[in-house]
Motif scaffolding. Sequence first.
Motif, PDB file in Angstrom:
ATOM      1  N   LYS A 118      -4.811  -4.875  16.820  1.00 46.85           N
ATOM      2  CA  LYS A 118      -4.483  -3.503  16.441  1.00 46.85           C
ATOM      3  C   LYS A 118      -4.485  -2.689  17.726  1.00 46.85           C
ATOM      4  CE  LYS A 118      -6.811  -3.585  11.906  1.00 46.85           C
ATOM      5  NZ  LYS A 118      -7.897  -2.960  11.103  1.00 46.85           N
ATOM      6  N   ALA A 119      -3.392  -2.004  18.024  1.00 45.12           N
ATOM      7  CA  ALA A 119      -3.277  -1.218  19.255  1.00 45.12           C
ATOM      8  C   ALA A 119      -3.345   0.266  18.916  1.00 45.12           C
ATOM      9  CB  ALA A 119      -1.967  -1.534  19.964  1.00 45.12           C
ATOM     10  N   TYR A 120      -4.157   1.006  19.667  1.00 48.14           N
ATOM     11  CA  TYR A 120      -4.341   2.429  19.405  1.00 48.14           C
ATOM     12  C   TYR A 120      -4.104   3.245  20.675  1.00 48.14           C
ATOM     13  CZ  TYR A 120      -6.415   1.293  14.900  1.00 48.14           C
ATOM     14  OH  TYR A 120      -6.619   0.830  13.620  1.00 48.14           O
ATOM     15  N   GLY A 121      -3.282   4.291  20.539  1.00 42.96           N
ATOM     16  CA  GLY A 121      -3.039   5.244  21.620  1.00 42.96           C
ATOM     17  C   GLY A 121      -2.949   6.638  21.038  1.00 42.96           C
ATOM     18  N   HIS A 122      -2.820   7.659  21.896  1.00 41.47           N
ATOM     19  CA  HIS A 122      -2.742   9.027  21.368  1.00 41.47           C
ATOM     20  C   HIS A 122      -1.448   9.759  21.758  1.00 41.47           C
ATOM     21  CE1 HIS A 122      -5.164   9.296  25.166  1.00 41.47           C
ATOM     22  NE2 HIS A 122      -4.238  10.202  25.440  1.00 41.47           N
ATOM     23  N   ASN A 123      -0.465   9.025  22.273  1.00 42.71           N
ATOM     24  CA  ASN A 123       0.849   9.613  22.515  1.00 42.71           C
ATOM     25  C   ASN A 123       1.701   9.411  21.257  1.00 42.71           C
ATOM     26  OD1 ASN A 123       3.626   9.987  23.256  1.00 42.71           O
ATOM     27  ND2 ASN A 123       3.059   9.751  25.410  1.00 42.71           N
ATOM     28  N   LYS A 124       1.817  10.461  20.455  1.00 42.09           N
ATOM     29  CA  LYS A 124       2.474  10.351  19.154  1.00 42.09           C
ATOM     30  C   LYS A 124       3.956  10.019  19.283  1.00 42.09           C
ATOM     31  CE  LYS A 124      -0.719  13.413  16.669  1.00 42.09           C
ATOM     32  NZ  LYS A 124      -0.843  14.675  15.902  1.00 42.09           N
ATOM     33  N   LEU A 125       4.590  10.496  20.360  1.00 47.16           N
ATOM     34  CA  LEU A 125       6.012  10.205  20.551  1.00 47.16           C
ATOM     35  C   LEU A 125       6.234   8.696  20.678  1.00 47.16           C
ATOM     36  CD1 LEU A 125       8.933  11.121  21.113  1.00 47.16           C
ATOM     37  CD2 LEU A 125       8.321  11.205  23.540  1.00 47.16           C
ATOM     38  N   ILE A 126       5.442   8.042  21.522  1.00 48.42           N
ATOM     39  CA  ILE A 126       5.562   6.601  21.725  1.00 48.42           C
ATOM     40  C   ILE A 126       5.258   5.849  20.432  1.00 48.42           C
ATOM     41  CG2 ILE A 126       4.711   4.616  23.036  1.00 48.42           C
ATOM     42  CD1 ILE A 126       6.289   6.710  24.677  1.00 48.42           C
ATOM     43  N   LEU A 127       4.201   6.256  19.749  1.00 48.48           N
ATOM     44  CA  LEU A 127       3.808   5.587  18.510  1.00 48.48           C
ATOM     45  C   LEU A 127       4.915   5.672  17.465  1.00 48.48           C
ATOM     46  CD1 LEU A 127       0.099   6.797  18.249  1.00 48.48           C
ATOM     47  CD2 LEU A 127       0.909   4.540  18.966  1.00 48.48           C
TER      48      LEU A 127
END
Length: 381
Positions: A118-127
């Motif tokens: 499970k990969a988590y980031g906080h750049n909503k555009l990329i997600l």
Amino acid sequence: MHIKSTRPKILYLSSTNTNDRNNSKKKYKLVSKPIEQCNISSEKKYVLFYHGKSSNRDGVSGSGMVLYEDNNDNSSSSSEEIWWGYQRLEDVTLNEAEYITLATSLEYIKSLGVQHIKAYGHNKLILKQIEGINKVKSPLLKTYYDKVIELSKEFVSFEIGFVDKSMNGRAIGLAKDAIDNDSMIEEVDNATVTTTIEKDESKDEDTEQQNIDNFTPATTPHNYKEETPVQQSESISPDKTYVLRFDGGSRGNPGTAGCGMVLYDTLDGAEIWSGYQYLGESNTNNEAEYMGLITGLQCAKSLGIQNIVVQGDSQLILRQLEGRYKVKSPNLKVYYEEALSVSREFTSFETSHIERARNARADELANLAMDSRSTSGFDVE
């Protein structure tokens, strides 16, 4: 507090330090925890936290990535850290750094034997691009996007999701370490090194962000007293990234206080909005800094901006917002929580510390607020 922003006459700035990219390829290297120290089971589920950071120092950027055992709560706080890595990048934009970090992470943890991630980031555009919600319009970002999708299919199970920036402090810290470590540019000693993505610099640039850190002060005289009717900016595009620069000050600390805010278009360096706010006679410097940030974000949001990079010269405020520093003052905690709340309303949100000399326009506006004891550029309802 509800804010409606006015859009004053646009003042164009010149960009004199734009770095020309050459046509060569650069190989970026990864420093990481040694493989022999990683205990990986192909049957277990793991969580990846990642962060790509674009700095304001000669185009240097960094990436940070951390692998944990999955504890089913989207948190790294109570999980065992299995592996970490960081990577220095040069001459890449914020979104490029995010994609490179994710692709590098997936490539490396796959080599460790991880099958469920499970990969988590906080750049909503990329997600949202990876989830198929948003289209990838930039040709260069499309290259990175395709690489991430290709790598994701190599896992038995793959999920991607959003994590609040406050919960991603470890990866953020590693990305900053990569930026600060000058020895990583060519060679890295005494560490595990792996060649990751080759960046073909002959390809099209992500022009929306290439000039974020190359603004120079406007020389056009400003008529601060002139008011403009409240209106929605016709030039704002929800797909573009904009820069907010803010500053705050207090004469007496606490004392007479004010803040100044400026919004720039990253494509041509144009100043698209500016404002200043008189805060009263009893605020501290840090409170004034926070108000500049909060008011600037609220005005940016009301103009329709979705993707923003915040720049200021207060390292304390920015590092508190990034989760690197704790907010010990009860009074500042109120401002911090408000700033964090507003930041979550953007599709993508990034912070960047700049030297005071580069923040002259916002500083000028903050002093104008204190001198005139007035507020201009927006309406408060």
